[in-house]
Design a protein around this motif. Structure first.
Motif, PDB file in Angstrom:
ATOM      1  N   THR A  51       0.878  -1.332  -0.023  1.00 24.89           N
ATOM      2  CA  THR A  51       0.045   0.009   0.048  1.00 24.89           C
ATOM      3  C   THR A  51       0.847   1.247  -0.229  1.00 24.89           C
ATOM      4  OG1 THR A  51      -0.396  -0.007   2.401  1.00 24.89           O
ATOM      5  CG2 THR A  51      -1.803  -1.296   1.190  1.00 24.89           C
ATOM      6  N   THR A  52       1.328   1.637   1.015  1.00 18.38           N
ATOM      7  CA  THR A  52       1.968   2.955   1.207  1.00 18.38           C
ATOM      8  C   THR A  52       3.271   3.086   0.381  1.00 18.38           C
ATOM      9  OG1 THR A  52       1.247   3.061   3.489  1.00 18.38           O
ATOM     10  CG2 THR A  52       3.105   4.368   2.756  1.00 18.38           C
ATOM     11  N   ASP A 113     -10.617   9.191  -0.172  1.00 23.13           N
ATOM     12  CA  ASP A 113     -10.082  10.169   0.808  1.00 23.13           C
ATOM     13  C   ASP A 113      -9.252  11.234   0.206  1.00 23.13           C
ATOM     14  OD1 ASP A 113      -7.671   8.949  -0.184  1.00 23.13           O
ATOM     15  OD2 ASP A 113      -7.275   7.766   1.250  1.00 23.13           O
ATOM     16  N   HIS A 175      -0.175  14.134   1.510  1.00 26.06           N
ATOM     17  CA  HIS A 175      -0.918  13.309   1.998  1.00 26.06           C
ATOM     18  C   HIS A 175      -0.338  11.962   2.161  1.00 26.06           C
ATOM     19  CE1 HIS A 175      -4.684  10.851   2.272  1.00 26.06           C
ATOM     20  NE2 HIS A 175      -4.013   9.704   1.345  1.00 26.06           N
ATOM     21  N   LEU A 176       0.313  11.553   1.147  1.00 25.12           N
ATOM     22  CA  LEU A 176       1.124  10.058   1.132  1.00 25.12           C
ATOM     23  C   LEU A 176       2.182  10.243   2.144  1.00 25.12           C
ATOM     24  CD1 LEU A 176       1.478   9.222  -2.648  1.00 25.12           C
ATOM     25  CD2 LEU A 176      -0.231   8.266  -0.979  1.00 25.12           C
ATOM     26  N   GLU A 178       2.101  11.924   5.009  1.00 24.91           N
ATOM     27  CA  GLU A 178       1.554  11.705   6.377  1.00 24.91           C
ATOM     28  C   GLU A 178       0.968  10.312   6.466  1.00 24.91           C
ATOM     29  OE1 GLU A 178      -1.734  14.389   6.062  1.00 24.91           O
ATOM     30  OE2 GLU A 178      -0.370  16.399   6.643  1.00 24.91           O
ATOM     31  N   GLU A 179       0.283   9.616   5.429  1.00 27.46           N
ATOM     32  CA  GLU A 179       0.096   8.190   5.324  1.00 27.46           C
ATOM     33  C   GLU A 179       1.225   7.244   5.725  1.00 27.46           C
ATOM     34  OE1 GLU A 179      -1.287   5.766   1.822  1.00 27.46           O
ATOM     35  OE2 GLU A 179      -3.178   6.419   2.705  1.00 27.46           O
ATOM     36  N   GLU A 180       2.488   7.517   5.286  1.00 26.67           N
ATOM     37  CA  GLU A 180       3.765   6.758   5.444  1.00 26.67           C
ATOM     38  C   GLU A 180       4.035   6.762   7.122  1.00 26.67           C
ATOM     39  OE1 GLU A 180       8.340   6.413   3.941  1.00 26.67           O
ATOM     40  OE2 GLU A 180       7.382   8.363   3.680  1.00 26.67           O
ATOM     41  N   THR A 183       1.709   4.921   8.959  1.00 25.21           N
ATOM     42  CA  THR A 183       2.009   3.531   8.881  1.00 25.21           C
ATOM     43  C   THR A 183       3.127   3.077   9.438  1.00 25.21           C
ATOM     44  OG1 THR A 183       1.042   3.372   6.619  1.00 25.21           O
ATOM     45  CG2 THR A 183       2.341   1.743   6.841  1.00 25.21           C
TER      46      THR A 183
END
Length: 221
Positions: A51-52, A113, A175-176, A178-180, A183
């Motif tokens: 995913t990430t 999202d 966004h990615l 922050e997602e990383e 995770t």
């Protein structure tokens, strides 16, 4: 009745089987705790890679394709009077646009999202840009523009669209990122949980060792 007296009330065979069962239970407890921790870490790592990490790789490809789009657009303008060069750059420009849109769609996915919405905007913006730029760039290849200023002017609507895409890109990157970070925090929590569970298993194992040694002592007496 004490535990020692209770154990002595069983025959030798029962005591032996009891000691063996206690040792096997001890091994199963420690092994189970360790196995659960390993499987949890493996699942967390697999989720990260699928995913990430994959999204970050796709984002990198999208950045590269966007750079190629602008580069081949510029090459077409700079080689306005070179039909052979423009014939070479136009297909490359189109391929770069297609690649960038494909990467944007991959980042969009099936989620709802902020990142997916931004990726959808990038894909839509690239479509608007390509629709406006393609006739102009094809006209450059066909020699429809004799002056560079005229070609640049004709590309202005397309450039507005691609500039909007370039403004959306940092939003997607944020966004990615922050997602990383989220995770990584989750993976750290899973790791801590695995170590805690293993520690509890070892502690329980130590607690079990005392009665196990007592059983062995009673057997030997």
């Amino acid at each position: 009745m004490s535990l020692q007296s209770l154990l002595r009330s069983f025959n030798i065979r029962t005591r032996m089987w009891g000691a063996i069962a206690m040792v096997l239970g001890l091994l199963a407890l420690v092994a189970g705790g360790g196995l659960y921790g390993i499987l949890s870490l493996q699942k967390s790592s697999d989720d990260f890679v699928q995913t990430t990490h994959q999204d970050l790789m796709t984002l990198s490809h999208l950045r590269g394709s966007l750079g190629d789009v602008r580069r081949f657009e510029k090459d077409l303008l700079l080689n306005l009077d070179d039909a052979q060069a423009t014939a070479k750059y136009l297909p490359r420009w189109q391929q770069s646009v297609d690649d960038a849109r494909r990467y944007a769609r991959e980042l969009k996915g099936n989620q709802d999202d902020e990142g997916s919405r931004t990726a959808a905007q990038i894909d839509q913006g690239l479509g608007t840009y390509a629709e406006a730029a393609a006739p102009v760039l094809k006209g450059i290849q066909e020699g429809s523009y004799s002056a560079l200023a005229d070609a640049r002017l004709a590309l202005n609507p397309a450039r507005k669209a691609v500039h909007a895409v370039e403004q959306d890109f940092p939003k997607l990157q944020t966004h990615l990122t922050e997602e990383e970070a989220a995770t990584n925090a989750e993976r750290a929590a899973v790791t801590q949980q695995a170590f805690t569970l293993l520690g509890i298993s070892l502690l329980l194992a130590v607690v079990v060792v005392v009665p196990a040694m007592l059983v062995v002592h009673v057997i030997m007496v």
